[in-house]
Scaffold this motif. Structure first.
Motif, PDB file in Angstrom:
ATOM      1  N   LEU A  99      21.591 -11.723 -11.908  1.00 40.64           N
ATOM      2  CA  LEU A  99      22.142 -11.866 -10.565  1.00 40.64           C
ATOM      3  C   LEU A  99      23.144 -10.753 -10.277  1.00 40.64           C
ATOM      4  O   LEU A  99      23.657 -10.120 -11.184  1.00 40.64           O
ATOM      5  CB  LEU A  99      22.856 -13.220 -10.430  1.00 40.64           C
ATOM      6  N   ALA A 100      23.411 -10.545  -9.004  1.00 42.73           N
ATOM      7  CA  ALA A 100      24.471  -9.643  -8.572  1.00 42.73           C
ATOM      8  C   ALA A 100      25.679 -10.508  -8.213  1.00 42.73           C
ATOM      9  O   ALA A 100      25.526 -11.692  -7.896  1.00 42.73           O
ATOM     10  CB  ALA A 100      24.021  -8.840  -7.355  1.00 42.73           C
ATOM     11  N   GLU A 101      26.872  -9.935  -8.247  1.00 37.40           N
ATOM     12  CA  GLU A 101      28.076 -10.709  -7.926  1.00 37.40           C
ATOM     13  C   GLU A 101      28.004 -11.317  -6.528  1.00 37.40           C
ATOM     14  O   GLU A 101      28.509 -12.416  -6.308  1.00 37.40           O
ATOM     15  CB  GLU A 101      29.331  -9.863  -8.078  1.00 37.40           C
ATOM     16  N   GLU A 102      27.364 -10.624  -5.586  1.00 39.00           N
ATOM     17  CA  GLU A 102      27.270 -11.168  -4.227  1.00 39.00           C
ATOM     18  C   GLU A 102      26.315 -12.364  -4.139  1.00 39.00           C
ATOM     19  O   GLU A 102      26.289 -13.065  -3.134  1.00 39.00           O
ATOM     20  CB  GLU A 102      26.884 -10.097  -3.203  1.00 39.00           C
ATOM     21  N   ASP A 103      25.524 -12.620  -5.194  1.00 40.64           N
ATOM     22  CA  ASP A 103      24.635 -13.779  -5.249  1.00 40.64           C
ATOM     23  C   ASP A 103      25.371 -15.051  -5.661  1.00 40.64           C
ATOM     24  O   ASP A 103      24.839 -16.152  -5.526  1.00 40.64           O
ATOM     25  CB  ASP A 103      23.510 -13.564  -6.275  1.00 40.64           C
ATOM     26  N   VAL A 104      26.588 -14.901  -6.195  1.00 42.62           N
ATOM     27  CA  VAL A 104      27.288 -16.006  -6.843  1.00 42.62           C
ATOM     28  C   VAL A 104      28.576 -16.349  -6.102  1.00 42.62           C
ATOM     29  O   VAL A 104      29.285 -15.467  -5.632  1.00 42.62           O
ATOM     30  CB  VAL A 104      27.614 -15.613  -8.306  1.00 42.62           C
ATOM     31  N   ASP A 105      28.889 -17.634  -6.021  1.00 44.51           N
ATOM     32  CA  ASP A 105      30.162 -18.097  -5.472  1.00 44.51           C
ATOM     33  C   ASP A 105      31.206 -17.932  -6.579  1.00 44.51           C
ATOM     34  O   ASP A 105      31.387 -18.819  -7.420  1.00 44.51           O
ATOM     35  CB  ASP A 105      30.050 -19.552  -5.023  1.00 44.51           C
ATOM     36  N   ILE A 106      31.875 -16.803  -6.583  1.00 49.92           N
ATOM     37  CA  ILE A 106      32.838 -16.466  -7.623  1.00 49.92           C
ATOM     38  C   ILE A 106      33.986 -17.479  -7.639  1.00 49.92           C
ATOM     39  O   ILE A 106      34.484 -17.844  -8.704  1.00 49.92           O
ATOM     40  CB  ILE A 106      33.388 -15.033  -7.414  1.00 49.92           C
ATOM     41  N   ALA A 107      34.421 -17.959  -6.467  1.00 49.37           N
ATOM     42  CA  ALA A 107      35.527 -18.918  -6.396  1.00 49.37           C
ATOM     43  C   ALA A 107      35.156 -20.246  -7.053  1.00 49.37           C
ATOM     44  O   ALA A 107      36.000 -20.906  -7.647  1.00 49.37           O
ATOM     45  CB  ALA A 107      35.942 -19.139  -4.948  1.00 49.37           C
ATOM     46  N   TYR A 108      33.890 -20.654  -6.970  1.00 47.88           N
ATOM     47  CA  TYR A 108      33.438 -21.893  -7.598  1.00 47.88           C
ATOM     48  C   TYR A 108      33.410 -21.709  -9.111  1.00 47.88           C
ATOM     49  O   TYR A 108      33.769 -22.601  -9.860  1.00 47.88           O
ATOM     50  CB  TYR A 108      32.048 -22.262  -7.065  1.00 47.88           C
ATOM     51  N   GLY A 109      32.976 -20.546  -9.536  1.00 48.75           N
ATOM     52  CA  GLY A 109      32.954 -20.232 -10.965  1.00 48.75           C
ATOM     53  C   GLY A 109      31.787 -20.851 -11.705  1.00 48.75           C
ATOM     54  O   GLY A 109      30.818 -21.320 -11.105  1.00 48.75           O
ATOM     55  N   LEU A 110      31.909 -20.856 -13.002  1.00 53.35           N
ATOM     56  CA  LEU A 110      30.911 -21.437 -13.895  1.00 53.35           C
ATOM     57  C   LEU A 110      31.505 -22.732 -14.429  1.00 53.35           C
ATOM     58  O   LEU A 110      32.577 -22.725 -15.031  1.00 53.35           O
ATOM     59  CB  LEU A 110      30.606 -20.468 -15.041  1.00 53.35           C
ATOM     60  N   VAL A 111      30.832 -23.860 -14.199  1.00 53.67           N
ATOM     61  CA  VAL A 111      31.378 -25.168 -14.550  1.00 53.67           C
ATOM     62  C   VAL A 111      30.586 -25.762 -15.706  1.00 53.67           C
ATOM     63  O   VAL A 111      29.372 -25.943 -15.606  1.00 53.67           O
ATOM     64  CB  VAL A 111      31.330 -26.125 -13.334  1.00 53.67           C
ATOM     65  N   LEU A 112      31.282 -26.071 -16.794  1.00 53.60           N
ATOM     66  CA  LEU A 112      30.644 -26.697 -17.947  1.00 53.60           C
ATOM     67  C   LEU A 112      30.299 -28.139 -17.612  1.00 53.60           C
ATOM     68  O   LEU A 112      31.171 -28.929 -17.232  1.00 53.60           O
ATOM     69  CB  LEU A 112      31.584 -26.638 -19.151  1.00 53.60           C
ATOM     70  N   ILE A 113      29.024 -28.487 -17.742  1.00 51.65           N
ATOM     71  CA  ILE A 113      28.560 -29.839 -17.431  1.00 51.65           C
ATOM     72  C   ILE A 113      28.379 -30.645 -18.715  1.00 51.65           C
ATOM     73  O   ILE A 113      28.830 -31.772 -18.820  1.00 51.65           O
ATOM     74  CB  ILE A 113      27.242 -29.803 -16.636  1.00 51.65           C
ATOM     75  N   ASP A 114      27.680 -30.070 -19.690  1.00 51.88           N
ATOM     76  CA  ASP A 114      27.423 -30.765 -20.954  1.00 51.88           C
ATOM     77  C   ASP A 114      27.524 -29.762 -22.098  1.00 51.88           C
ATOM     78  O   ASP A 114      26.605 -28.971 -22.319  1.00 51.88           O
ATOM     79  CB  ASP A 114      26.040 -31.407 -20.918  1.00 51.88           C
ATOM     80  N   PRO A 115      28.635 -29.792 -22.835  1.00 51.11           N
ATOM     81  CA  PRO A 115      28.820 -28.807 -23.898  1.00 51.11           C
ATOM     82  C   PRO A 115      27.788 -28.937 -25.020  1.00 51.11           C
ATOM     83  O   PRO A 115      27.404 -27.941 -25.630  1.00 51.11           O
ATOM     84  CB  PRO A 115      30.234 -29.074 -24.412  1.00 51.11           C
ATOM     85  N   ASP A 116      27.335 -30.163 -25.307  1.00 45.23           N
ATOM     86  CA  ASP A 116      26.355 -30.348 -26.386  1.00 45.23           C
ATOM     87  C   ASP A 116      25.013 -29.710 -26.058  1.00 45.23           C
ATOM     88  O   ASP A 116      24.308 -29.248 -26.944  1.00 45.23           O
ATOM     89  CB  ASP A 116      26.155 -31.833 -26.677  1.00 45.23           C
ATOM     90  N   LEU A 117      24.648 -29.692 -24.777  1.00 47.43           N
ATOM     91  CA  LEU A 117      23.371 -29.118 -24.366  1.00 47.43           C
ATOM     92  C   LEU A 117      23.508 -27.695 -23.818  1.00 47.43           C
ATOM     93  O   LEU A 117      22.513 -27.061 -23.485  1.00 47.43           O
ATOM     94  CB  LEU A 117      22.708 -30.006 -23.308  1.00 47.43           C
ATOM     95  N   GLY A 118      24.751 -27.220 -23.674  1.00 50.45           N
ATOM     96  CA  GLY A 118      24.961 -25.885 -23.116  1.00 50.45           C
ATOM     97  C   GLY A 118      24.604 -25.799 -21.642  1.00 50.45           C
ATOM     98  O   GLY A 118      24.139 -24.771 -21.173  1.00 50.45           O
ATOM     99  N   LEU A 119      24.824 -26.890 -20.892  1.00 41.60           N
ATOM    100  CA  LEU A 119      24.493 -26.905 -19.465  1.00 41.60           C
ATOM    101  C   LEU A 119      25.720 -26.565 -18.632  1.00 41.60           C
ATOM    102  O   LEU A 119      26.805 -27.105 -18.862  1.00 41.60           O
ATOM    103  CB  LEU A 119      23.960 -28.274 -19.048  1.00 41.60           C
ATOM    104  N   TYR A 120      25.513 -25.676 -17.670  1.00 43.58           N
ATOM    105  CA  TYR A 120      26.569 -25.228 -16.780  1.00 43.58           C
ATOM    106  C   TYR A 120      26.078 -25.324 -15.339  1.00 43.58           C
ATOM    107  O   TYR A 120      24.884 -25.190 -15.080  1.00 43.58           O
ATOM    108  CB  TYR A 120      26.921 -23.761 -17.064  1.00 43.58           C
ATOM    109  N   GLY A 121      27.010 -25.529 -14.414  1.00 44.80           N
ATOM    110  CA  GLY A 121      26.708 -25.513 -12.992  1.00 44.80           C
ATOM    111  C   GLY A 121      27.199 -24.205 -12.394  1.00 44.80           C
ATOM    112  O   GLY A 121      28.235 -23.670 -12.796  1.00 44.80           O
TER     113      GLY A 121
END
Length: 88
Positions: A23-45
């Motif tokens: 992805l390019a930075e303009e494709d991503v909501d930088i303010a929202y960031g990367l959110v860890l959902i399930d550390p055991d499964l390595g899932l992020y939002g």
């Protein structure tokens, strides 16, 4: 913007996600960031543009969360603040 769930290695950063998903930075909501959902499964939002979401993974609903239901009363019996949409 849409919300996607991605599987990344433990300790991944937003920069890791952008690079790994192509992805390019303009494709991503930088303010929202990367959110860890399930550390055991390595899932992020991650919030991305709709086009980036189609390329990177299935989008999920990301509705605005608002209060619901009738107003609550305080301990002394006075009405509290009203929720949107509750009757007057």
């Amino acid at each position: 913007m849409v919300l996607i769930t991605v599987r990344l290695p433990p300790g991944a950063t937003l920069e890791d996600a952008i690079s790994r998903l192509g992805l390019a930075e303009e494709d991503v909501d930088i303010a929202y960031g990367l959110v860890l959902i399930d550390p055991d499964l390595g899932l992020y939002g991650l919030r991305v543009t709709e086009e980036a979401g189609r390329r990177a993974g299935p989008p999920f609903s990301d509705p605005k969360i608002e209060p619901y239901g009738p107003p609550k009363r305080s301990r002394d019996g006075r009405p509290g603040p009203r929720s949107p949409g509750s009757p007057p």
